[in-house]
Design a protein around this motif. Structure first.
Motif, short mmCIF file in Angstrom:
data_model
loop_
_atom_site.label_atom_id
_atom_site.label_comp_id
_atom_site.label_asym_id
_atom_site.label_seq_id
_atom_site.Cartn_x
_atom_site.Cartn_y
_atom_site.Cartn_z
N SER A 1 0.85 -1.19 0.00
CA SER A 1 0.00 0.00 0.00
C SER A 1 0.89 1.23 0.00
O SER A 1 2.06 1.19 0.40
CB SER A 1 -0.89 0.00 1.25
OG SER A 1 -0.10 0.21 2.41
N GLY A 2 0.34 2.36 -0.43
CA GLY A 2 1.08 3.61 -0.39
C GLY A 2 1.51 3.94 1.03
O GLY A 2 2.60 4.49 1.25
N ARG A 3 0.70 3.62 2.00
CA ARG A 3 1.05 3.90 3.40
C ARG A 3 2.27 3.10 3.85
O ARG A 3 3.12 3.61 4.58
CB ARG A 3 -0.15 3.60 4.30
CG ARG A 3 -1.30 4.60 4.13
CD ARG A 3 -2.49 4.27 5.00
NE ARG A 3 -3.51 5.31 4.89
CZ ARG A 3 -4.38 5.40 3.90
NH1 ARG A 3 -4.37 4.50 2.93
NH2 ARG A 3 -5.27 6.38 3.86
N ASN B 1 0.98 7.99 -3.47
CA ASN B 1 -0.43 8.11 -3.13
C ASN B 1 -0.72 7.10 -2.02
O ASN B 1 -0.61 5.89 -2.26
CB ASN B 1 -1.30 7.83 -4.35
CG ASN B 1 -2.78 7.89 -4.05
OD1 ASN B 1 -3.20 7.99 -2.89
ND2 ASN B 1 -3.60 7.81 -5.09
N PRO B 2 -1.04 7.54 -0.80
CA PRO B 2 -1.26 6.60 0.30
C PRO B 2 -2.32 5.54 0.01
O PRO B 2 -2.28 4.45 0.60
CB PRO B 2 -1.69 7.51 1.46
CG PRO B 2 -1.13 8.84 1.11
CD PRO B 2 -1.20 8.94 -0.39
N ASP B 3 -3.25 5.85 -0.89
CA ASP B 3 -4.34 4.92 -1.17
C ASP B 3 -4.06 4.01 -2.37
O ASP B 3 -4.88 3.15 -2.71
CB ASP B 3 -5.64 5.70 -1.41
CG ASP B 3 -6.08 6.48 -0.19
OD1 ASP B 3 -5.98 5.91 0.93
OD2 ASP B 3 -6.50 7.64 -0.33
N ALA B 4 -2.92 4.21 -3.03
CA ALA B 4 -2.57 3.38 -4.19
C ALA B 4 -1.76 2.17 -3.77
O ALA B 4 -1.36 2.04 -2.61
CB ALA B 4 -1.81 4.22 -5.20
N HIS B 5 -1.54 1.26 -4.73
CA HIS B 5 -0.71 0.09 -4.51
C HIS B 5 0.54 0.17 -5.39
O HIS B 5 0.48 0.70 -6.51
CB HIS B 5 -1.47 -1.20 -4.83
CG HIS B 5 -2.54 -1.53 -3.84
ND1 HIS B 5 -3.50 -2.49 -4.06
CD2 HIS B 5 -2.79 -1.03 -2.60
CE1 HIS B 5 -4.30 -2.58 -3.01
NE2 HIS B 5 -3.90 -1.70 -2.11
#
Length: 215
Positions: free
Chosen positions: A107-109, A149-153
């Motif tokens: 994950s982006g995070r 992007n924290p919500d991207a992979h």
């Protein structure tokens, strides 16, 4: 044991052909380095770290075209490459372990957690990633030139020791997907150098500012 103990000639004669074969393979030349490819644990990037990470990304993209970046650690690289001929034995010195290539979807995070680890450890070998550290924080962190992007992979190639949490790594603990390949990291380095040789190219490691510390 001392010099008074005489070698058993029957045993020596038995293993001698295997020893000669092993030495011939270790001395086999796979490529050439134009400069001394050095490690530097105290710098944000090094010639050897860049070479190592570039080779890893090269193989990762062969295994999965969606791979965007590679990640290794300074402590996992165990030797330099001297200028001149590169042998199989030299590659064994760089990577003596039986680690295999792993590709993770993160994950982006979790990628941002990777950035935090690099900040705390003063940089690590990466390819496809740009990191600028200022005042102990990540001022800029890009993958393939774009902000995270924290919500991207994101797909990242590394090796199983790190994917399993080696070198105090925690950000690989919950990958979206993980695949370990029957591809030794050592073989990856040899294939990368051999491919350059086939293209009539040499190893030309350079510092390119992929990891910078601004004080």
């Amino acid at each position: 044991m001392d010099a008074s103990i005489v070698a058993d000639s029957s045993i020596v004669n038995y293993y001698a052909p295997y020893k000669a074969k092993l030495e011939a393979e270790m001395n086999r030349i796979v490529g050439y380095a134009d400069n001394h490819v050095t490690r530097n644990r105290n710098a944000p990037e090094s010639l050897m770290g860049n070479f190592f990470a570039d080779a890893l990304l090269w193989k990762g993209k062969q295994l999965d075209q969606e791979v965007q970046a590679s990640f290794a650690t300074k402590d996992g690289i165990r030797a330099d490459l001297n200028a001149g001929n590169i042998t199989v034995g030299n590659i064994f010195e760089v990577m003596p372990f039986e680690n295999v290539v792993s590709i993770l979807t993160l994950s982006g995070r979790d990628m941002l957690r990777l950035a935090d680890y690099m900040v705390k450890t003063g940089g690590q070998p990466v390819s496809g990633i740009t990191l600028v550290i200022e005042n102990g924080k990540a001022k800029e962190f890009l993958i393939q030139g774009k902000p995270i992007n924290p919500d991207a992979h994101y797909k990242l190639v590394t090796y199983d020791y790190l994917a399993n949490g080696g070198d105090y790594i925690t950000f690989f603990d919950k990958p979206v997907t993980r695949k370990d390949y029957n591809q030794l990291l050592r073989e990856t380095l040899m294939e990368y150098v051999s491919d350059l040789t086939k293209q009539e190219k040499h190893v030309q490691a350079q510092l390119d500012g992929r990891v910078q510390i601004i004080k």
